[in-house]
Design a protein around this motif. Structure first.
Motif, PDB file in Angstrom:
ATOM      1  N   ILE A  91      37.859  25.107  27.565  1.00 20.61           N
ATOM      2  CA  ILE A  91      37.321  26.306  28.206  1.00 20.61           C
ATOM      3  C   ILE A  91      36.571  25.833  29.438  1.00 20.61           C
ATOM      4  N   VAL A  92      37.022  26.273  30.602  1.00 20.91           N
ATOM      5  CA  VAL A  92      36.443  25.786  31.859  1.00 20.91           C
ATOM      6  C   VAL A  92      35.990  26.967  32.720  1.00 20.91           C
ATOM      7  N   GLU A  93      35.086  26.668  33.640  1.00 23.55           N
ATOM      8  CA  GLU A  93      34.666  27.650  34.634  1.00 23.55           C
ATOM      9  C   GLU A  93      35.535  27.522  35.872  1.00 23.55           C
ATOM     10  N   TYR A  94      35.745  28.642  36.557  1.00 18.55           N
ATOM     11  CA  TYR A  94      36.514  28.620  37.801  1.00 18.55           C
ATOM     12  C   TYR A  94      35.950  29.664  38.749  1.00 18.55           C
ATOM     13  N   ASP A  95      36.282  29.519  40.014  1.00 19.76           N
ATOM     14  CA  ASP A  95      35.859  30.478  41.027  1.00 19.76           C
ATOM     15  C   ASP A  95      36.859  31.630  41.071  1.00 19.76           C
ATOM     16  N   VAL A  96      36.365  32.843  40.924  1.00 15.55           N
ATOM     17  CA  VAL A  96      37.227  34.023  40.970  1.00 15.55           C
ATOM     18  C   VAL A  96      37.561  34.340  42.427  1.00 15.55           C
ATOM     19  N   GLU A  97      38.859  34.410  42.712  1.00 17.88           N
ATOM     20  CA  GLU A  97      39.306  34.649  44.087  1.00 17.88           C
ATOM     21  C   GLU A  97      39.506  36.139  44.340  1.00 17.88           C
ATOM     22  N   ASP A  98      39.586  36.496  45.616  1.00 18.73           N
ATOM     23  CA  ASP A  98      39.913  37.869  45.989  1.00 18.73           C
ATOM     24  C   ASP A  98      41.424  38.064  45.924  1.00 18.73           C
ATOM     25  N   PRO A  99      41.873  39.274  45.612  1.00 15.71           N
ATOM     26  CA  PRO A  99      43.319  39.519  45.589  1.00 15.71           C
ATOM     27  C   PRO A  99      43.907  39.531  46.995  1.00 15.71           C
ATOM     28  N   GLY A 100      45.195  39.161  47.104  1.00  8.88           N
ATOM     29  CA  GLY A 100      45.907  39.296  48.366  1.00  8.88           C
ATOM     30  C   GLY A 100      46.216  40.752  48.657  1.00  8.88           C
ATOM     31  N   GLU A 101      46.839  41.015  49.773  1.00  9.69           N
ATOM     32  CA  GLU A 101      47.044  42.395  50.202  1.00  9.69           C
ATOM     33  C   GLU A 101      47.926  43.199  49.253  1.00  9.69           C
ATOM     34  N   ASN A 102      48.820  42.519  48.509  1.00  6.88           N
ATOM     35  CA  ASN A 102      49.701  43.218  47.561  1.00  6.88           C
ATOM     36  C   ASN A 102      49.340  42.920  46.106  1.00  6.88           C
ATOM     37  N   GLU A 103      48.093  42.538  45.871  1.00  4.93           N
ATOM     38  CA  GLU A 103      47.686  42.108  44.542  1.00  4.93           C
ATOM     39  C   GLU A 103      46.520  42.941  44.007  1.00  4.93           C
ATOM     40  N   ILE A 104      46.332  42.824  42.701  1.00 11.51           N
ATOM     41  CA  ILE A 104      45.245  43.513  42.006  1.00 11.51           C
ATOM     42  C   ILE A 104      44.485  42.485  41.174  1.00 11.51           C
ATOM     43  N   ARG A 105      43.169  42.523  41.295  1.00 10.61           N
ATOM     44  CA  ARG A 105      42.352  41.674  40.426  1.00 10.61           C
ATOM     45  C   ARG A 105      41.935  42.482  39.205  1.00 10.61           C
ATOM     46  N   ILE A 106      42.164  41.900  38.026  1.00 13.85           N
ATOM     47  CA  ILE A 106      41.914  42.592  36.756  1.00 13.85           C
ATOM     48  C   ILE A 106      40.795  41.877  36.005  1.00 13.85           C
ATOM     49  N   ARG A 107      39.814  42.654  35.546  1.00 11.41           N
ATOM     50  CA  ARG A 107      38.808  42.132  34.613  1.00 11.41           C
ATOM     51  C   ARG A 107      39.409  42.250  33.223  1.00 11.41           C
ATOM     52  N   VAL A 108      39.707  41.117  32.632  1.00  9.43           N
ATOM     53  CA  VAL A 108      40.513  41.083  31.418  1.00  9.43           C
ATOM     54  C   VAL A 108      39.677  41.443  30.188  1.00  9.43           C
ATOM     55  N   LYS A 109      40.211  42.336  29.385  1.00  3.74           N
ATOM     56  CA  LYS A 109      39.633  42.650  28.076  1.00  3.74           C
ATOM     57  C   LYS A 109      40.327  41.822  26.996  1.00  3.74           C
ATOM     58  N   TYR A 110      41.662  41.898  26.963  1.00  3.52           N
ATOM     59  CA  TYR A 110      42.444  41.148  25.981  1.00  3.52           C
ATOM     60  C   TYR A 110      43.608  40.433  26.669  1.00  3.52           C
ATOM     61  N   SER A 111      43.925  39.258  26.151  1.00  9.19           N
ATOM     62  CA  SER A 111      45.140  38.554  26.554  1.00  9.19           C
ATOM     63  C   SER A 111      45.908  38.177  25.301  1.00  9.19           C
ATOM     64  N   GLY A 112      47.224  38.200  25.400  1.00 14.06           N
ATOM     65  CA  GLY A 112      48.041  37.845  24.257  1.00 14.06           C
ATOM     66  C   GLY A 112      48.270  36.345  24.164  1.00 14.06           C
TER      67      GLY A 112
END
Length: 334
Positions: free
Chosen positions: A19-40
């Motif tokens: 489990i590591v920390e990372y810098d959250v980037e901004d989305p590109g012009e055709n992208e969406i940044r999602i705050r994740v609740k669940y991942s499979g």
């Protein structure tokens, strides 16, 4: 902004899952940044850890091909979404879902209707889309003639989805499972066969049952044994080669070679390999809408094995690798 993610750094055991920390980037012009609740968590995540293959992420990598959560930020060219929207996303191209924030191309992000719980929505992506497309492409999602169908691995995420969807259309379903998972597949409505203590092919032959279709994520000797109980003109669909993962890329190649040899030897039976495909008439949107509708009608409901906090993700990966699960394992990121 800092966030946490799962990072697999080598092919070895649980010590390779960090489990590591990372810098959250901004989305590109055709992208969406999602705050994740669940991942499979899916078998593909384990496969990538064990097998280096073209077109798949290499090590180190962050697993997770499906997520649900909230739109956090949108790119300048993105229309139809706004911050706070409940969404799910399919990340098959690059994975990375087991993170607190992910950036996804707008074309793989789908709104979650208000009446669909987020933990269910994430299950409907890889597992139910795979099952739905396999059945739809083979004409099995219609009421009419009842087929005899064998589903291998019915206690898994895709296997349990296949059973549920097939029973909506009144097919007769047989399913292999280990002894401790037999109750689960039987409760779903399938006829369970304990593959560890019995030969599924011999049991079906003894009961004079020949399958119209076989769905197989295992491969290896399962392919030949399945063909023995497949009707002339029947269809065998492979959607994984789990038996050969331990052999790495050469194991996969051997499995594929064996598959095509069997295909040549069984000209009166149809052998196919399935891959999730967005290039259908309607794309994923139409298929997801239908899956949501079946959930609303209480005809399907994903089996969730456990929900594990992201800080404890290594334990979830161990459970997947050892087969200690029923249905889908979820990672809770937020």
């Amino acid at each position: 902004m800092k966030a946490k993610k799962v990072l697999i750094v080598s092919e070895s055991g649980p010590e390779s899952i960090k489990i590591v920390e990372y810098d959250v980037e901004d989305p590109g012009e055709n992208e969406i940044r999602i705050r994740v609740k669940y991942s499979g968590l899916a078998y593909a995540d384990y496969m990538i850890r064990k097998v280096s293959m073209p077109g798949l992420p290499g090590l180190p990598f962050t697993p997770g091909a499906d997520v649900s959560g909230y739109v956090d930020k949108i790119g300048s060219n993105v229309k139809g979404f706004r911050e706070g929207d409940r969404v799910c996303a399919l990340l098959m191209a690059k994975f990375g879902g087991q993170s607190q924030y992910v950036i996804a191309d707008k074309d793989v992000v789908y709104k979650i209707p208000d009446d669909i719980p987020m933990d269910r929505a994430v299950c409907f992506l890889v597992n139910y889309l795979t099952a739905y497309q396999m059945l739809n492409m083979n004409g099995l999602l219609v009421h009419g003639e009842v087929k005899d169908i064998l589903v291998h691995g019915g206690s898994g995420g895709v296997g349990s989805a296949l059973i549920q969807l097939l029973l909506v259309y009144d097919h007769r379903v047989f399913s292999t499972a280990s002894n401790h998972n037999l109750d689960m597949v039987n409760n779903l409505g399938a006829i369970g066969i304990d593959y560890r203590n019995h030969d599924f092919a011999e049991i079906l032959k003894r009961n004079m049952i020949q399958a119209d279709y076989v769905f197989d994520p295992v491969g290896g000797d399962y392919t030949g044994r399945s063909l023995k109980i497949l009707k002339k003109g029947g269809t065998y669909i492979a959607y994984g080669f789990q038996k050969h993962i331990a052999g790495g890329i050469f194991g996969i190649i051997r499995s594929l070679a064996g598959f095509y040899v069997l295909k040549l030897m069984n000209r009166h039976k149809h052998l196919k390999i399935f891959q999730l495909n967005k290039q259908t008439k309607y794309g994923y949107d139409h298929d997801l809408d239908r899956i949501f509708e079946l959930y609303r009608e209480k005809k399907i409901d994903p089996v969730i094995s456990e929900i594990v906090d992201i800080d404890d993700a290594a334990r979830a990966h161990i459970h997947l690798e050892k087969g200690i699960r029923q249905g889908k394992i979820l990672i809770k990121a937020g």
